[in-house]
Enzyme design. Structure first.
Site, PDB file in Angstrom:
ATOM      1  N   LYS A  22       0.836  -1.210   0.000  1.00  0.00           N
ATOM      2  CA  LYS A  22       0.000   0.000   0.000  1.00  0.00           C
ATOM      3  C   LYS A  22       0.872   1.262   0.000  1.00  0.00           C
ATOM      4  CE  LYS A  22      -1.604   1.711   4.069  1.00  0.00           C
ATOM      5  NZ  LYS A  22      -1.418   3.126   4.408  1.00  0.00           N
ATOM      6  N   ASN A  23       1.845   1.296   0.916  1.00  0.00           N
ATOM      7  CA  ASN A  23       2.593   2.550   1.083  1.00  0.00           C
ATOM      8  C   ASN A  23       3.570   2.828  -0.049  1.00  0.00           C
ATOM      9  OD1 ASN A  23       1.130   3.206   3.280  1.00  0.00           O
ATOM     10  ND2 ASN A  23       2.671   2.615   4.792  1.00  0.00           N
ATOM     11  N   CYS A 120      -4.274  13.447  12.937  1.00  0.00           N
ATOM     12  CA  CYS A 120      -4.447  12.017  12.686  1.00  0.00           C
ATOM     13  C   CYS A 120      -4.447  11.336  14.041  1.00  0.00           C
ATOM     14  CB  CYS A 120      -3.281  11.584  11.816  1.00  0.00           C
ATOM     15  SG  CYS A 120      -2.985   9.845  11.749  1.00  0.00           S
ATOM     16  N   ARG A 125       1.420  14.578  13.316  1.00  0.00           N
ATOM     17  CA  ARG A 125       1.878  14.381  11.941  1.00  0.00           C
ATOM     18  C   ARG A 125       1.901  15.663  11.109  1.00  0.00           C
ATOM     19  NH1 ARG A 125      -0.622   8.960   9.529  1.00  0.00           N
ATOM     20  NH2 ARG A 125       1.314   8.859   8.364  1.00  0.00           N
ATOM     21  N   VAL A 127       3.480  18.611   8.488  1.00  0.00           N
ATOM     22  CA  VAL A 127       4.131  18.465   7.174  1.00  0.00           C
ATOM     23  C   VAL A 127       5.195  19.547   6.987  1.00  0.00           C
ATOM     24  CG1 VAL A 127       2.309  17.201   5.969  1.00  0.00           C
ATOM     25  CG2 VAL A 127       2.179  19.692   6.121  1.00  0.00           C
ATOM     26  N   LEU A 129       8.408  19.506   7.374  1.00  0.00           N
ATOM     27  CA  LEU A 129       9.614  19.098   6.628  1.00  0.00           C
ATOM     28  C   LEU A 129       9.341  19.082   5.127  1.00  0.00           C
ATOM     29  CD1 LEU A 129      11.151  16.127   8.674  1.00  0.00           C
ATOM     30  CD2 LEU A 129      11.458  18.578   8.962  1.00  0.00           C
ATOM     31  N   ASP A 310       4.683   0.406  12.146  1.00  0.00           N
ATOM     32  CA  ASP A 310       3.441  -0.162  11.594  1.00  0.00           C
ATOM     33  C   ASP A 310       3.241  -1.630  11.994  1.00  0.00           C
ATOM     34  OD1 ASP A 310       2.883   2.241  10.431  1.00  0.00           O
ATOM     35  OD2 ASP A 310       3.458   1.655   8.407  1.00  0.00           O
ATOM     36  N   ILE A 332       8.292   6.682  17.059  1.00  0.00           N
ATOM     37  CA  ILE A 332       7.977   7.420  15.818  1.00  0.00           C
ATOM     38  C   ILE A 332       6.738   8.313  15.993  1.00  0.00           C
ATOM     39  CG2 ILE A 332       7.515   7.243  13.329  1.00  0.00           C
ATOM     40  CD1 ILE A 332      10.197   5.971  14.013  1.00  0.00           C
ATOM     41  N   ARG A 402      -8.693   0.020   4.747  1.00  0.00           N
ATOM     42  CA  ARG A 402      -7.805   0.996   4.119  1.00  0.00           C
ATOM     43  C   ARG A 402      -6.509   0.336   3.668  1.00  0.00           C
ATOM     44  NH1 ARG A 402      -6.585   6.215   7.248  1.00  0.00           N
ATOM     45  NH2 ARG A 402      -5.314   6.250   5.385  1.00  0.00           N
TER      46      ARG A 402
HETATM   47  C1  EPZ Z   1       4.753   6.763   6.607  1.00  0.00           C
HETATM   48  O1  EPZ Z   1       4.076   7.872   7.175  1.00  0.00           O
HETATM   49  C2  EPZ Z   1       3.730   5.658   6.485  1.00  0.00           C
HETATM   50  N1  EPZ Z   1       2.620   6.120   5.661  1.00  0.00           N
HETATM   51  C3  EPZ Z   1       3.209   5.285   7.871  1.00  0.00           C
HETATM   52  O2  EPZ Z   1       2.315   4.194   7.728  1.00  0.00           O
HETATM   53  C4  EPZ Z   1       4.388   4.859   8.731  1.00  0.00           C
HETATM   54  O3  EPZ Z   1       3.932   4.605  10.034  1.00  0.00           O
HETATM   55  C5  EPZ Z   1       5.440   5.980   8.773  1.00  0.00           C
HETATM   56  O4  EPZ Z   1       5.833   6.331   7.419  1.00  0.00           O
HETATM   57  C6  EPZ Z   1       6.703   5.613   9.529  1.00  0.00           C
HETATM   58  O5  EPZ Z   1       7.256   4.446   8.970  1.00  0.00           O
HETATM   59  C7  EPZ Z   1       2.713   6.084   4.346  1.00  0.00           C
HETATM   60  O6  EPZ Z   1       3.717   5.695   3.779  1.00  0.00           O
HETATM   61  C8  EPZ Z   1       1.514   6.513   3.596  1.00  0.00           C
HETATM   62  P1  EPZ Z   1       7.064  10.040   8.613  1.00  0.00           P
HETATM   63  P2  EPZ Z   1       4.728   9.317   7.132  1.00  0.00           P
HETATM   64  O7  EPZ Z   1       7.049  11.298   7.825  1.00  0.00           O
HETATM   65  O8  EPZ Z   1       5.504   9.461   5.870  1.00  0.00           O
HETATM   66  C9  EPZ Z   1       7.125  13.451  12.004  1.00  0.00           C
HETATM   67  C10 EPZ Z   1       0.228   3.076   7.865  1.00  0.00           C
HETATM   68  O9  EPZ Z   1      -0.384   2.556   8.830  1.00  0.00           O
HETATM   69  N2  EPZ Z   1       7.079  14.448  10.912  1.00  0.00           N
HETATM   70  O10 EPZ Z   1       8.237   9.120   8.442  1.00  0.00           O
HETATM   71  O11 EPZ Z   1       3.663  10.295   7.424  1.00  0.00           O
HETATM   72  C11 EPZ Z   1       5.857  12.626  12.095  1.00  0.00           C
HETATM   73  O12 EPZ Z   1       4.850  13.321  12.812  1.00  0.00           O
HETATM   74  C12 EPZ Z   1       0.907   4.417   8.039  1.00  0.00           C
HETATM   75  O13 EPZ Z   1       0.307   2.564   6.745  1.00  0.00           O
HETATM   76  C13 EPZ Z   1       7.194  15.795  11.225  1.00  0.00           C
HETATM   77  O14 EPZ Z   1       7.313  16.186  12.391  1.00  0.00           O
HETATM   78  O15 EPZ Z   1       5.725   9.212   8.369  1.00  0.00           O
HETATM   79  C14 EPZ Z   1       6.358  11.379  12.777  1.00  0.00           C
HETATM   80  O16 EPZ Z   1       6.412  11.597  14.154  1.00  0.00           O
HETATM   81  C15 EPZ Z   1       0.633   5.026   9.365  1.00  0.00           C
HETATM   82  N3  EPZ Z   1       7.162  16.709  10.209  1.00  0.00           N
HETATM   83  C16 EPZ Z   1       7.771  11.225  12.221  1.00  0.00           C
HETATM   84  O17 EPZ Z   1       8.122  12.506  11.692  1.00  0.00           O
HETATM   85  C17 EPZ Z   1       7.046  16.329   8.901  1.00  0.00           C
HETATM   86  O18 EPZ Z   1       7.016  17.210   8.013  1.00  0.00           O
HETATM   87  C18 EPZ Z   1       7.934  10.203  11.098  1.00  0.00           C
HETATM   88  O19 EPZ Z   1       6.896  10.417  10.141  1.00  0.00           O
HETATM   89  C19 EPZ Z   1       6.950  14.973   8.591  1.00  0.00           C
HETATM   90  C20 EPZ Z   1       6.968  14.033   9.615  1.00  0.00           C
END
Ligand code: EPZ
Length: 429
Positions: A22-23, A120, A125, A127, A129, A310, A332, A402
């Site tokens: 999916k991801n 969420c 979460r 954005v 970065l 995950d 995380i 989902r």
């Molecule tokens: C991806 O989410 C996955 N989603 C998540 O899977 C997964 O849990 C996560 O990576 C970690 O492996 C998809 O790929 C669609 P991150 P993502 O940016 O990209 C913080 C599932 O169940 N952060 O690596 O959103 C964030 O809040 C989902 O399939 C910022 O602070 O994760 C988190 O604490 C759930 N600012 C950490 O970084 C930002 O701009 C890591 O998030 C971006 C992220």
């Protein structure tokens, strides 16, 4: 709304074919915005999340054809032109990763208006970065009334970007934007998840020049335009780990095929430490447990190749029946233990404090009514229910839909007693 009923106690025997990730699929679908030629994705999972993104892409101008092929389900995405660079809140909030259309839209058209995804259940979460990195590539970005307004009329320009911490989404997002930028982009402290490697491979087939994906430094040499391509989505490592844990929880012998054991090495090592037998094959692995009680082991989630966040909820489910105390640290996301009180309804003994959960193994779990809170939390309840006495009914299974393709069918084929109860349309809680 639908519910899932599970009667525990059946051992699992048989084979489960793992679906495409999916991801990865949802980032590859977004890549189709970067070219006016067709992108054909094979081994595609058919999930609510891919459907949500499809709705948004159609609105932006993508023709989407779904069909069956030799390598599973296929999706052909063809964006001859971007008819609108506007991604509305209603469509982005359904699935956060939709936000990743922002980079490709700016790269292809020089402007975009995309809704911020909002909060969420598993954490804030943000954005930030993503936005800082797009600014570094030369986009001007303003935020008004919940929307990102981005402009780069003369195109994006390569830059060196060092992420302060690892973010899967931000790394993928910049990659999707930088492939069409002028000059070189270097990403430092990049995420190393296999889905990043898959995206880079697909983009390279389309004519991009991305190297180093899978390491923490990624180099992208911008090109003028990208072509169509055919690409097979990598196996879903979270689905793989989930079924491995389900087999370990229920006991029996299950072969997981069309997948890769190296994607879940960290999990498999922990499962072996707990007493599960794991045999790795070329196309997957066999998971065996003969009924002896498992040992409690500790885990801490980390970016890949660390223990996947995950899979944390599913591992916690396994530990509820282990001998001893397991300490589970979540590093995380700040709110990813919502399954703990639901597992406690089945009789688990779990104490959560901040980012740490202490799971003291109990002798038995007992079926109960429980509620899914997010995608991975919901499947942890199904795993626990497989070993609980009596019937468990999981409500709010739209979370499950989902990200897990034909979950009940795959488990039932191995002998699990799982059935879906169709909803009446009435609110259920
Ligand atoms: C991806 O989410 C996955 N989603 C998540 O899977 C997964 O849990 C996560 O990576 C970690 O492996 C998809 O790929 C669609 P991150 P993502 O940016 O990209 C913080 C599932 O169940 N952060 O690596 O959103 C964030 O809040 C989902 O399939 C910022 O602070 O994760 C988190 O604490 C759930 N600012 C950490 O970084 C930002 O701009 C890591 O998030 C971006 C992220």
């Amino acid at each position: 709304m639908d519910r899932i009923a599970i009667t525990g106690g059946a051992r699992l025997e048989g084979e489960i074919v793992i679906s495409g990730a999916k991801n990865s699929a949802i980032k590859l679908m977004a890549a189709s915005l970067l070219t006016d030629q067709p992108l054909r994705l094979t081994n595609m999972p058919r999930l609510a999340d891919t459907r949500f993104l499809g709705q948004l892409l159609r609105r932006l101008g993508t023709d989407i054809v779904e069909q069956d092929g030799d390598d599973g389900a296929e999706t052909i995405l063809h964006t001859r032109e971007i008819v609108s660079a506007f991604a509305p809140y209603e469509l982005v909030r359904q699935m956060r990763a939709s936000f990743n259309v922002l980079g490709p839209l700016i790269a292809r058209t020089g402007h975009a208006k995309v809704s911020l995804p909002g909060g969420c259940t598993i954490g804030a979460r943000p954005v930030d970065l993503h936005l800082e990195a797009l600014r570094a590539l030369g986009a001007s970005i303003d935020l008004h009334e919940g929307y990102v307004y981005a402009q780069a009329p003369r195109g994006l320009v390569g830059a060196e970007i060092e992420f302060p911490f690892v973010s899967v989404g931000a790394t993928e997002h910049v990659m999707l934007a930088a492939v069409l930028a002028k000059g070189e982009t270097v990403l430092k402290n990049a995420a190393r998840e296999p889905e990043l490697g898959d995206l880079a491979e697909c983009l390279n087939k389309m004519g991009a020049q991305v190297s180093g994906a899978g390491t923490s430094t990624i180099r992208i040499q911008g090109v003028d335009h990208l072509n169509g391509a055919t690409h097979s989505v990598i196996p879903d490592r979270i689905e793989t780990g989930t079924f491995a844990l389900a087999a370990a929880m229920a006991g029996g012998e299950v072969r997981l095929t069309k997948t890769r054991s190296d994607f879940v090495d960290t999990l498999l090592d922990k499962m072996v430490e707990a007493g599960v037998e794991v045999i790795r094959h070329n196309d997957g692995m066999t998971i065996k447990r003969n009924g002896a009680r498992l040992k409690a082991v500790e885990i801490e989630t980390d970016p890949y190749p660390g223990f996947a966040t995950d899979l944390q909820a599913q591992f916690m489910a396994l530990m509820t029946l282990a001998d001893g105390e397991s300490v589970i640290k979540e590093t995380i996301f700040e709110n990813r233990f919502m399954h703990a009180p639901e597992l406690a309804r089945l009789g688990a003994d779990i104490l959560v404090s901040g980012g740490e959960a202490r799971v003291r193994g109990v002798e038995t779990l007992e079926g109960a009514q429980v509620m899914a809170t997010d995608l991975r939390a919901s499947v942890s309840l199904v795993i626990a229910a497989l070993a609980a006495r009596g019937e468990t009914v999981v409500s709010r299974v739209y979370h499950l839909d989902r990200g897990f393709e034909r979950l009940e069918e795959k488990l039932s084929a191995c002998g699990a007693n799982v059935r879906r109860i169709a909803g009446t349309g009435e609110p259920e809680d």
